[in-house]
Design a protein around this motif. Structure first.
Motif, PDB file in Angstrom:
ATOM      1  N   PHE A  78      78.999  42.319  61.751  1.00 22.96           N
ATOM      2  CA  PHE A  78      78.439  41.758  62.986  1.00 22.96           C
ATOM      3  C   PHE A  78      77.561  42.764  63.738  1.00 22.96           C
ATOM      4  CE2 PHE A  78      82.209  39.265  62.121  1.00 22.96           C
ATOM      5  CZ  PHE A  78      81.804  37.967  62.406  1.00 22.96           C
ATOM      6  N   TRP A 134      78.639  45.236  65.404  1.00 25.76           N
ATOM      7  CA  TRP A 134      79.312  45.443  66.696  1.00 25.76           C
ATOM      8  C   TRP A 134      79.344  46.918  67.063  1.00 25.76           C
ATOM      9  CZ3 TRP A 134      80.538  42.245  70.467  1.00 25.76           C
ATOM     10  CH2 TRP A 134      81.377  42.708  71.495  1.00 25.76           C
ATOM     11  N   ASP A 193      81.539  33.399  67.356  1.00 26.74           N
ATOM     12  CA  ASP A 193      80.812  33.366  66.091  1.00 26.74           C
ATOM     13  C   ASP A 193      81.832  33.095  64.990  1.00 26.74           C
ATOM     14  OD1 ASP A 193      78.883  33.548  64.140  1.00 26.74           O
ATOM     15  OD2 ASP A 193      78.120  35.502  64.770  1.00 26.74           O
TER      16      ASP A 193
END
Length: 247
Positions: free
Chosen positions: A54, A56, A27
């Motif tokens: 993100f 994450w 990404d």
């Protein structure tokens, strides 16, 4: 397999998920400016912003611009001295609530270049240098890393080498590419005298512009081959993700 890497630098904190099958970002990376002063608390806020951008939630690899031993940051040349002696691995893990590994930024970039980039398949002695706010180094002997070498702090003509030959030095002093390459060549000659490498890999964001300075480095008494990093300024992120994959 995607794993997340964060690269803390003197100028920016950047990160992205990495496809470790390809050795490339999966990404577009996200970057925030490194705060000044770059205290642990302020930098951890930056790391948090990058990771949460993100969403994450898995293991995380983080690079640091200094010596890192067992997750503890031992030096802090281009960030706040509050990092010295800090258990950075625990601090970042607690801030994010994620399993974390921390390693030297140039070591991370070097491992990535040796696995996926310009150093792939090379034996002998290879030195990867990251040129940016400072000069980071990663030394490999037959593919094995000698960690935390910090060759940017070698003394050269009475100066800390990175204060004369880093990208920041070029920008601060408004040096021409030729003048800066002359300084860089002297630094490379000094490193070559000490280590006799077979190959120099020059990384950092400046590697995107290698055509502007590499011609001034070749043919001036240096025996080692000199090539630009193939992963350029993403190498640290990829290397951080590689380290996190081992958690």
């Amino acid at each position: 397999m995607d794993v997340f890497g964060v690269d803390i630098g003197g100028t920016g904190i950047k990160g992205a998920p990495v496809d470790l099958d390809k050795g490339d970002l999966s990404d577009e990376r996200y970057k925030v400016l490194t705060p000044h002063p770059a205290t642990p608390e302020a930098v951890l806020d930056g790391v948090y912003d990058v990771v949460t951008h993100f969403g994450w939630t898995g293991p995380l690899g983080v690079t640091f611009p200094g010596v890192v031993v067992d997750g503890v940051t031992r030096t802090a040349a281009n960030v706040d001295k509050g990092w010295i002696g800090l258990d950075a691995r625990t601090a970042i893990s607690e801030r994010l609530g994620l399993p974390v590994t921390v390693l030297n930024d140039a070591d991370a970039a070097g491992v990535a270049e040796m696995t996926f980039g310009a150093g792939r398949g090379h034996g002998g002695t290879v030195i990867v240098l990251t040129l940016g706010t400072g000069i980071g180094s990663a030394v490999f002997v037959d593919g094995r890393l000698v960690p935390n070498t910090e060759l940017g702090h070698l003394e050269l003509h009475g100066h800390d080498a990175e204060s004369r030959a880093s990208v920041k030095a070029r920008e601060d002093e408004d040096l021409s590419w030729e003048h800066w390459a002359h300084r860089l060549r002297k630094y490379l000659a000094h490193v070559e005298m000490l280590f006799s490498p077979d190959l120099f890999v020059l990384g950092g964001g400046i590697s995107r512009k290698s055509e502007k300075f590499l011609p001034y480095l070749h043919g001036h008494g240096l025996s080692a081959r000199i090539v630009p990093a193939e992963l350029q300024n993403n190498a640290g992120i990829v290397g951080a993700a590689m380290a996190a994959a081992k958690l």
